[in-house]
Design a protein around this motif. Structure first.
Motif, PDB file in Angstrom:
ATOM      1  N   SER A 194       0.827  -1.210   0.000  1.00  0.00           N
ATOM      2  CA  SER A 194       0.000   0.000   0.000  1.00  0.00           C
ATOM      3  C   SER A 194       0.855   1.251   0.000  1.00  0.00           C
ATOM      4  O   SER A 194       1.983   1.266   0.509  1.00  0.00           O
ATOM      5  CB  SER A 194      -0.912   0.018   1.238  1.00  0.00           C
ATOM      6  N   GLU A 195       0.302   2.307  -0.565  1.00  0.00           N
ATOM      7  CA  GLU A 195       0.990   3.589  -0.593  1.00  0.00           C
ATOM      8  C   GLU A 195       1.148   4.150   0.812  1.00  0.00           C
ATOM      9  O   GLU A 195       2.156   4.782   1.142  1.00  0.00           O
ATOM     10  CB  GLU A 195       0.215   4.571  -1.473  1.00  0.00           C
ATOM     11  N   TYR A 196       0.116   3.917   1.641  1.00  0.00           N
ATOM     12  CA  TYR A 196       0.215   4.367   3.033  1.00  0.00           C
ATOM     13  C   TYR A 196      -0.625   3.467   3.924  1.00  0.00           C
ATOM     14  O   TYR A 196      -1.507   2.730   3.467  1.00  0.00           O
ATOM     15  CB  TYR A 196      -0.220   5.823   3.169  1.00  0.00           C
ATOM     16  N   LEU A 197      -0.329   3.505   5.227  1.00  0.00           N
ATOM     17  CA  LEU A 197      -1.028   2.692   6.224  1.00  0.00           C
ATOM     18  C   LEU A 197      -1.640   3.614   7.269  1.00  0.00           C
ATOM     19  O   LEU A 197      -1.139   4.715   7.519  1.00  0.00           O
ATOM     20  CB  LEU A 197      -0.056   1.733   6.915  1.00  0.00           C
ATOM     21  N   GLU A 198      -2.692   3.116   7.913  1.00  0.00           N
ATOM     22  CA  GLU A 198      -3.322   3.850   9.006  1.00  0.00           C
ATOM     23  C   GLU A 198      -3.412   2.954  10.221  1.00  0.00           C
ATOM     24  O   GLU A 198      -3.758   1.764  10.112  1.00  0.00           O
ATOM     25  CB  GLU A 198      -4.725   4.325   8.629  1.00  0.00           C
ATOM     26  N   SER A 199      -3.119   3.508  11.392  1.00  0.00           N
ATOM     27  CA  SER A 199      -3.258   2.752  12.630  1.00  0.00           C
ATOM     28  C   SER A 199      -4.727   2.645  13.012  1.00  0.00           C
ATOM     29  O   SER A 199      -5.591   3.304  12.416  1.00  0.00           O
ATOM     30  CB  SER A 199      -2.506   3.462  13.765  1.00  0.00           C
ATOM     31  N   GLN A 200      -4.993   1.820  13.998  1.00  0.00           N
ATOM     32  CA  GLN A 200      -6.335   1.814  14.578  1.00  0.00           C
ATOM     33  C   GLN A 200      -6.570   3.152  15.270  1.00  0.00           C
ATOM     34  O   GLN A 200      -5.637   3.813  15.728  1.00  0.00           O
ATOM     35  CB  GLN A 200      -6.477   0.678  15.585  1.00  0.00           C
ATOM     36  N   ALA A 201      -7.817   3.552  15.360  1.00  0.00           N
ATOM     37  CA  ALA A 201      -8.150   4.825  15.992  1.00  0.00           C
ATOM     38  C   ALA A 201      -7.903   4.754  17.497  1.00  0.00           C
ATOM     39  O   ALA A 201      -8.079   3.715  18.122  1.00  0.00           O
ATOM     40  CB  ALA A 201      -9.600   5.187  15.710  1.00  0.00           C
ATOM     41  N   PHE A 202      -7.478   5.871  18.050  1.00  0.00           N
ATOM     42  CA  PHE A 202      -7.327   5.982  19.501  1.00  0.00           C
ATOM     43  C   PHE A 202      -7.898   7.325  19.927  1.00  0.00           C
ATOM     44  O   PHE A 202      -8.007   8.268  19.145  1.00  0.00           O
ATOM     45  CB  PHE A 202      -5.873   5.823  19.934  1.00  0.00           C
ATOM     46  N   PHE A 203      -8.249   7.432  21.203  1.00  0.00           N
ATOM     47  CA  PHE A 203      -9.051   8.550  21.695  1.00  0.00           C
ATOM     48  C   PHE A 203      -8.213   9.522  22.520  1.00  0.00           C
ATOM     49  O   PHE A 203      -7.428   9.103  23.378  1.00  0.00           O
ATOM     50  CB  PHE A 203     -10.195   8.014  22.555  1.00  0.00           C
ATOM     51  N   SER A 204      -8.388  10.820  22.259  1.00  0.00           N
ATOM     52  CA  SER A 204      -7.746  11.858  23.072  1.00  0.00           C
ATOM     53  C   SER A 204      -8.471  13.180  22.851  1.00  0.00           C
ATOM     54  O   SER A 204      -8.753  13.555  21.710  1.00  0.00           O
ATOM     55  CB  SER A 204      -6.269  12.007  22.703  1.00  0.00           C
ATOM     56  N   GLY A 205      -8.798  13.871  23.943  1.00  0.00           N
ATOM     57  CA  GLY A 205      -9.429  15.182  23.829  1.00  0.00           C
ATOM     58  C   GLY A 205     -10.757  15.170  23.129  1.00  0.00           C
ATOM     59  O   GLY A 205     -11.055  16.053  22.316  1.00  0.00           O
ATOM     60  N   ASP A 206     -11.587  14.162  23.409  1.00  0.00           N
ATOM     61  CA  ASP A 206     -12.936  14.040  22.831  1.00  0.00           C
ATOM     62  C   ASP A 206     -12.933  13.799  21.322  1.00  0.00           C
ATOM     63  O   ASP A 206     -13.949  14.022  20.657  1.00  0.00           O
ATOM     64  CB  ASP A 206     -13.788  15.285  23.137  1.00  0.00           C
ATOM     65  N   GLN A 207     -11.796  13.367  20.768  1.00  0.00           N
ATOM     66  CA  GLN A 207     -11.735  13.058  19.347  1.00  0.00           C
ATOM     67  C   GLN A 207     -10.965  11.764  19.139  1.00  0.00           C
ATOM     68  O   GLN A 207     -10.118  11.376  19.952  1.00  0.00           O
ATOM     69  CB  GLN A 207     -11.046  14.182  18.572  1.00  0.00           C
ATOM     70  N   ASN A 208     -11.258  11.089  18.035  1.00  0.00           N
ATOM     71  CA  ASN A 208     -10.503   9.903  17.630  1.00  0.00           C
ATOM     72  C   ASN A 208      -9.399  10.303  16.657  1.00  0.00           C
ATOM     73  O   ASN A 208      -9.621  11.118  15.760  1.00  0.00           O
ATOM     74  CB  ASN A 208     -11.431   8.870  16.977  1.00  0.00           C
ATOM     75  N   TRP A 209      -8.223   9.702  16.856  1.00  0.00           N
ATOM     76  CA  TRP A 209      -7.051  10.030  16.056  1.00  0.00           C
ATOM     77  C   TRP A 209      -6.488   8.771  15.408  1.00  0.00           C
ATOM     78  O   TRP A 209      -6.805   7.656  15.813  1.00  0.00           O
ATOM     79  CB  TRP A 209      -5.967  10.664  16.939  1.00  0.00           C
ATOM     80  N   LYS A 210      -5.632   8.955  14.433  1.00  0.00           N
ATOM     81  CA  LYS A 210      -4.948   7.833  13.801  1.00  0.00           C
ATOM     82  C   LYS A 210      -3.562   8.305  13.345  1.00  0.00           C
ATOM     83  O   LYS A 210      -3.328   9.500  13.126  1.00  0.00           O
ATOM     84  CB  LYS A 210      -5.743   7.301  12.613  1.00  0.00           C
ATOM     85  N   ILE A 211      -2.666   7.334  13.236  1.00  0.00           N
ATOM     86  CA  ILE A 211      -1.329   7.600  12.705  1.00  0.00           C
ATOM     87  C   ILE A 211      -1.315   7.161  11.248  1.00  0.00           C
ATOM     88  O   ILE A 211      -1.823   6.083  10.913  1.00  0.00           O
ATOM     89  CB  ILE A 211      -0.258   6.831  13.492  1.00  0.00           C
ATOM     90  N   GLN A 212      -0.737   7.982  10.399  1.00  0.00           N
ATOM     91  CA  GLN A 212      -0.594   7.637   8.985  1.00  0.00           C
ATOM     92  C   GLN A 212       0.890   7.480   8.659  1.00  0.00           C
ATOM     93  O   GLN A 212       1.697   8.350   9.008  1.00  0.00           O
ATOM     94  CB  GLN A 212      -1.201   8.726   8.101  1.00  0.00           C
ATOM     95  N   LEU A 213       1.224   6.375   8.004  1.00  0.00           N
ATOM     96  CA  LEU A 213       2.622   6.117   7.626  1.00  0.00           C
ATOM     97  C   LEU A 213       2.703   5.804   6.142  1.00  0.00           C
ATOM     98  O   LEU A 213       1.928   4.991   5.625  1.00  0.00           O
ATOM     99  CB  LEU A 213       3.188   4.970   8.455  1.00  0.00           C
ATOM    100  N   TYR A 214       3.644   6.457   5.462  1.00  0.00           N
ATOM    101  CA  TYR A 214       3.899   6.225   4.047  1.00  0.00           C
ATOM    102  C   TYR A 214       5.248   5.517   3.932  1.00  0.00           C
ATOM    103  O   TYR A 214       6.306   6.156   4.111  1.00  0.00           O
ATOM    104  CB  TYR A 214       3.910   7.541   3.273  1.00  0.00           C
ATOM    105  N   PRO A 215       5.266   4.200   3.666  1.00  0.00           N
ATOM    106  CA  PRO A 215       6.522   3.412   3.656  1.00  0.00           C
ATOM    107  C   PRO A 215       7.550   3.910   2.660  1.00  0.00           C
ATOM    108  O   PRO A 215       8.754   3.766   2.893  1.00  0.00           O
ATOM    109  CB  PRO A 215       6.039   2.002   3.294  1.00  0.00           C
ATOM    110  N   LYS A 216       7.107   4.502   1.552  1.00  0.00           N
ATOM    111  CA  LYS A 216       8.038   4.980   0.532  1.00  0.00           C
ATOM    112  C   LYS A 216       7.983   6.496   0.376  1.00  0.00           C
ATOM    113  O   LYS A 216       8.429   7.040  -0.631  1.00  0.00           O
ATOM    114  CB  LYS A 216       7.741   4.300  -0.801  1.00  0.00           C
ATOM    115  N   GLY A 217       7.448   7.145   1.375  1.00  0.00           N
ATOM    116  CA  GLY A 217       7.452   8.592   1.384  1.00  0.00           C
ATOM    117  C   GLY A 217       6.261   9.226   0.691  1.00  0.00           C
ATOM    118  O   GLY A 217       5.510   8.587  -0.048  1.00  0.00           O
ATOM    119  N   ARG A 218       6.126  10.517   0.937  1.00  0.00           N
ATOM    120  CA  ARG A 218       5.011  11.296   0.393  1.00  0.00           C
ATOM    121  C   ARG A 218       5.511  12.699   0.069  1.00  0.00           C
ATOM    122  O   ARG A 218       6.403  13.222   0.730  1.00  0.00           O
ATOM    123  CB  ARG A 218       3.876  11.339   1.421  1.00  0.00           C
ATOM    124  N   ARG A 219       4.929  13.306  -0.932  1.00  0.00           N
ATOM    125  CA  ARG A 219       5.267  14.669  -1.319  1.00  0.00           C
ATOM    126  C   ARG A 219       6.776  14.817  -1.511  1.00  0.00           C
ATOM    127  O   ARG A 219       7.386  14.013  -2.215  1.00  0.00           O
ATOM    128  CB  ARG A 219       4.708  15.666  -0.297  1.00  0.00           C
TER     129      ARG A 219
END
Length: 315
Positions: A194-219
């Motif tokens: 895949s061009e990029y991966l996303e982590s499972q959502a996690f909660f902080s400050g009343d919002q759900n967040w995710k980490i995005q990783l691009y194995p071969k870079g972006r921009r």
């Protein structure tokens, strides 16, 4: 007959009228049972006046939140508060409260002595009198207000002006902001297609967040670096025009010697700016180097530490 008295911050005029209130009457039977049954506050049903909905709020033993003692407290409340927020509406109103003297069949009328209109708006949608009448006077049978444990209140409301204000904003800064950590384990890293991966959502400050990783870079990091970002899982969950000031740290963990690669930054997250991070987080040669500890047994460990410091929202 009119008497001027000082009623906390309000100058109140009390007079006598033979005419019943034209907008609302509230009759209470077994009045003494309110306190005995622990009812310290009573909200009436809704009524219409001047094209808006209102209700009365009565404190039979005084409004304790305003440190009122030995008096009845009575307030007029604008019911459709959402319209005040939605349209930036301001409604100016004159109002009078009534208390029936059942012996003489006339009313004690309580209103502002200066005949000053009260402004109902998104930050203030309740007005009234902390000290409507002393409880001793109210209970005195000779006054006729409480007979056979029954009393009658009333209200009249007259709109004097309506305006719409401009946009408004509320900034809430967290006093004790809490740090939230989330570790993401990525297996079989070398086999990722895949061009990029996303982590499972996690909660902080009343919002759900995710980490995005691009194995071969972006921009501008494409082909040379690992790109890493923190993102809102669903930006549309933020109310229109709102934003969050977030301090966050992303780390690629060194699984061998704990010499983690970290980046720390602050960012205002919003629906139009839902992510922040680094296109050049770590170079591909270093990431894949066997001594770097970033990739062990084809496993990569990424950590996010998120602190929400403030939230700005449209009123």
């Amino acid at each position: 007959m009119a008497t001027l008295v000082s009623d906390n911050l309000d100058e109140v005029e009390r007079s006598i009228s033979d005419t019943a209130p034209c907008h609302y009457i509230l009759k209470i039977q077994s009045f003494s049972l309110l306190s005995k049954n622990g009812i310290e506050k009573y909200e009436s049903g809704e009524f219409q006046a001047g094209g808006y909905k209102w209700k009365l709020v009565l404190y039979p033993n005084g409004n304790r939140s305003r440190n009122v003692k030995e008096h009845l407290s009575l307030y007029l409340v604008f019911v459709d508060v959402s319209s005040l927020f939605r349209h930036g509406l301001e409604v100016h109103a004159d109002f009078r409260f009534f208390l029936l003297d059942q012996s003489k069949d006339n009313y004690l009328v309580v209103h502002d002595a200066k005949e000053k209109s009260r402004r109902f708006h998104r930050l203030k949608h309740q007005w009234g009198f902390d000290q409507l009448i002393p409880i001793r006077s109210f209970n005195d049978i000779s006054n006729g207000y409480l007979l056979d444990d029954t009393c009658v209140f009333g209200a009249e409301v007259f709109i004097t002006k309506e305006t719409s204000s401009g946009r408004a904003e509320c900034l809430s800064v967290m006093k004790d902001a809490i740090s939230c950590k989330h570790v993401w384990k990525i297996e079989n890293f070398s086999k990722l297609e895949s061009e990029y991966l996303e982590s499972q959502a996690f909660f902080s400050g009343d919002q759900n967040w995710k980490i995005q990783l691009y194995p071969k870079g972006r921009r501008h990091g494409s082909g040379t670096h690992i790109s890493l970002y923190l993102a809102l899982e669903d930006p549309v969950t933020l109310t229109a025009g709102s934003k969050m000031f977030v301090e966050f740290t992303l780390r690629v963990l060194d699984q061998m010697q704990s010499r983690h690669i970290a980046g720390k930054v602050s960012h205002w997250f919003s629906e139009s700016s839902p992510e922040s991070g680094w296109a050049k987080f770590v170079s591909l040669p270093y990431f894949h180097h066997t001594g770097a500890g970033c990739l062990v047994k084809d496993i990569c460990m990424v950590e996010a530490e998120v602190i929400v410091h403030a939230v700005a929202s449209i009123l």
